[in-house]
Design an enzyme around this catalytic site. Structure first.
Site, PDB file in Angstrom:
ATOM      1  N   GLU A   1      58.314 141.658  16.321  1.00 10.61           N
ATOM      2  CA  GLU A   1      57.995 140.215  16.155  1.00 10.61           C
ATOM      3  C   GLU A   1      57.324 140.002  17.801  1.00 10.61           C
ATOM      4  O   GLU A   1      58.047 139.548  18.683  1.00 10.61           O
ATOM      5  CB  GLU A   1      58.911 138.852  15.915  1.00 10.61           C
ATOM      6  CG  GLU A   1      60.182 139.200  14.684  1.00 10.61           C
ATOM      7  CD  GLU A   1      60.750 138.006  13.883  1.00 10.61           C
ATOM      8  OE1 GLU A   1      60.235 137.257  13.205  1.00 10.61           O
ATOM      9  OE2 GLU A   1      60.951 137.550  14.782  1.00 10.61           O
TER      10      GLU A   1
ATOM     11  N   HIS B   1      66.607 137.562  17.869  1.00 10.67           N
ATOM     12  CA  HIS B   1      65.392 137.108  18.386  1.00 10.67           C
ATOM     13  C   HIS B   1      65.416 136.661  19.536  1.00 10.67           C
ATOM     14  O   HIS B   1      65.691 136.456  20.231  1.00 10.67           O
ATOM     15  CB  HIS B   1      65.393 136.106  16.853  1.00 10.67           C
ATOM     16  CG  HIS B   1      65.015 135.525  17.230  1.00 10.67           C
ATOM     17  ND1 HIS B   1      63.137 134.561  17.218  1.00 10.67           N
ATOM     18  CD2 HIS B   1      64.331 135.152  15.299  1.00 10.67           C
ATOM     19  CE1 HIS B   1      62.314 134.082  16.761  1.00 10.67           C
ATOM     20  NE2 HIS B   1      62.499 135.073  15.504  1.00 10.67           N
TER      21      HIS B   1
ATOM     22  N   ASN C   1      62.555 132.891   8.151  1.00 14.73           N
ATOM     23  CA  ASN C   1      64.299 132.301   8.815  1.00 14.73           C
ATOM     24  C   ASN C   1      63.523 130.738   9.469  1.00 14.73           C
ATOM     25  O   ASN C   1      62.605 130.337  10.065  1.00 14.73           O
ATOM     26  CB  ASN C   1      63.857 133.273  10.583  1.00 14.73           C
ATOM     27  CG  ASN C   1      64.570 132.183  11.985  1.00 14.73           C
ATOM     28  OD1 ASN C   1      65.550 131.905  11.051  1.00 14.73           O
ATOM     29  ND2 ASN C   1      64.348 132.622  12.521  1.00 14.73           N
ATOM     30  N   PHE C   2      64.629 129.741   8.479  1.00 14.32           N
ATOM     31  CA  PHE C   2      64.177 128.121   8.841  1.00 14.32           C
ATOM     32  C   PHE C   2      64.467 127.868  10.809  1.00 14.32           C
ATOM     33  O   PHE C   2      64.300 127.100  10.709  1.00 14.32           O
ATOM     34  CB  PHE C   2      65.173 127.809   8.433  1.00 14.32           C
ATOM     35  CG  PHE C   2      64.754 127.077   6.488  1.00 14.32           C
ATOM     36  CD1 PHE C   2      64.249 128.264   6.368  1.00 14.32           C
ATOM     37  CD2 PHE C   2      65.887 126.762   5.836  1.00 14.32           C
ATOM     38  CE1 PHE C   2      63.970 128.686   4.830  1.00 14.32           C
ATOM     39  CE2 PHE C   2      65.351 126.924   4.537  1.00 14.32           C
ATOM     40  CZ  PHE C   2      64.741 127.771   3.986  1.00 14.32           C
ATOM     41  N   LYS C   3      65.202 128.819  11.310  1.00 17.29           N
ATOM     42  CA  LYS C   3      65.175 128.582  12.566  1.00 17.29           C
ATOM     43  C   LYS C   3      66.004 126.778  12.570  1.00 17.29           C
ATOM     44  O   LYS C   3      67.130 126.531  12.063  1.00 17.29           O
ATOM     45  CB  LYS C   3      63.983 128.092  13.418  1.00 17.29           C
ATOM     46  CG  LYS C   3      63.186 129.283  13.617  1.00 17.29           C
ATOM     47  CD  LYS C   3      62.336 129.757  14.224  1.00 17.29           C
ATOM     48  CE  LYS C   3      61.387 131.400  14.126  1.00 17.29           C
ATOM     49  NZ  LYS C   3      60.333 131.762  15.203  1.00 17.29           N
TER      50      LYS C   3
ATOM     51  N   SER D   1      53.554 134.477  12.867  1.00 24.92           N
ATOM     52  CA  SER D   1      52.368 134.222  11.971  1.00 24.92           C
ATOM     53  C   SER D   1      52.263 134.627  10.463  1.00 24.92           C
ATOM     54  O   SER D   1      50.739 135.112  10.422  1.00 24.92           O
ATOM     55  CB  SER D   1      51.189 133.855  12.294  1.00 24.92           C
ATOM     56  OG  SER D   1      51.694 133.056  14.380  1.00 24.92           O
TER      57      SER D   1
ATOM     58  N   GLY E   1      54.967 131.534  16.344  1.00 22.71           N
ATOM     59  CA  GLY E   1      54.724 130.290  15.630  1.00 22.71           C
ATOM     60  C   GLY E   1      53.483 129.702  16.410  1.00 22.71           C
ATOM     61  O   GLY E   1      52.974 128.588  16.920  1.00 22.71           O
TER      62      GLY E   1
ATOM     63  N   GLU F   1      63.424 134.422  20.567  1.00 23.07           N
ATOM     64  CA  GLU F   1      64.630 133.090  21.135  1.00 23.07           C
ATOM     65  C   GLU F   1      65.583 132.709  21.358  1.00 23.07           C
ATOM     66  O   GLU F   1      65.843 132.076  22.146  1.00 23.07           O
ATOM     67  CB  GLU F   1      63.390 131.672  20.175  1.00 23.07           C
ATOM     68  CG  GLU F   1      62.792 131.216  19.474  1.00 23.07           C
ATOM     69  CD  GLU F   1      62.346 131.024  17.848  1.00 23.07           C
ATOM     70  OE1 GLU F   1      63.204 131.260  17.501  1.00 23.07           O
ATOM     71  OE2 GLU F   1      60.899 131.418  17.590  1.00 23.07           O
TER      72      GLU F   1
END
Ligand code: 13P
Length: 229
Positions: A157, A88, A6-8, A193, A163, A90
């Protein structure tokens, strides 16, 4: 095992292309049965000549229309995108997506036959209340979600591990995945992580069917180290 990157909000169109070309050169060295999925940012989506899956990190639950700034089904179809990340943390926390909206998104893309990587995960204050609080929290994130959907992949997650460099422990991952497996007969990925130094231990957990990698996927050599560990 499924290895998802996942490049975000990272990588440009140019750097994504270089990344995917290098991944294409080396990913065939993976173990038989292993699968790769990459979620680039939306500006880097294209019809890439690669034989792994390209998915999107987000889209709006409609075909097209007056939804300023959003990407709809018609735009994904142009690039044969059939895989999407939904839920997700975020997007739940920073973009304020509610469980009601997330389940609407899930149901729209389910009806379109998309493969859905559906993310769940508890924040630190819930983790500190103990494992049964964690489980209750995670189960509430399945409200309105069809757990029997054949193209569903769940990603656990824990928010406090994303992160931060601090992955959940092997015991914590094992316990939650085992409990989730009692309810869901679908693959369950771990994310938070994951990196070259801990992938062997995480991948050896029987109830872990794959990993969803953020930071350590941003350099292709690092993602390859994880994939080919
Ligand atoms: P990190 O690997 O950077 O912790 O991110 C995990 C994640 O959120 C993947 O979706």
């Amino acid at each position: 095992m499924i290895y998802a990157a996942n490049f975000k909000m990272n990588q440009t169109r140019q750097s994504t292309r270089e990344y995917l070309m290098k991944l294409q050169l080396h990913h065939h060295k993976r173990k038989l049965g292993d699968r790769v999925i990459v979620f680039p940012s939306i500006t880097a989506i294209d019809n890439y000549d690669v034989d792994f899956t390209i998915g999107v990190q987000n889209a709006y639950p409609d075909i097209k229309g007056a939804f300023t700034g959003e990407i709809g089904l018609e735009q994904l179809e142009e690039f044969d995108i059939k895989t999407i990340l939904i839920g997700h943390s975020e997007r739940r926390e920073i973009l304020n997506e509610s469980q009601e909206f997330i389940s609407r998104k899930f149901n729209f893309f389910k009806e379109q036959g998309f493969e859905i990587i559906y993310c769940i995960g508890e924040p630190l204050n819930v983790r500190e209340e103990g494992e049964s609080a964690v489980l209750d929290y995670l189960i509430s994130q399945f409200d309105g979600i069809d757990l029997d959907y054949s193209k569903l992949i769940v990603a656990y997650e824990p928010v406090w591990a994303i992160g931060t460099g601090r992955s959940a422990s092997i015991e914590e991952i094992t316990n939650i995945h085992n409990r989730l497996k009692e309810r869901i007969d679908r693959p369950i990925l771990y994310g938070g992580s994951v990196k070259p130094s801990n992938i062997a231990d995480i991948a050896s957990i029987p109830s872990v069917d794959g990993v969803l990698v953020g930071s350590a996927s941003l350099k292709v050599d690092s993602f390859l180290d994880i994939l080919l560990h």
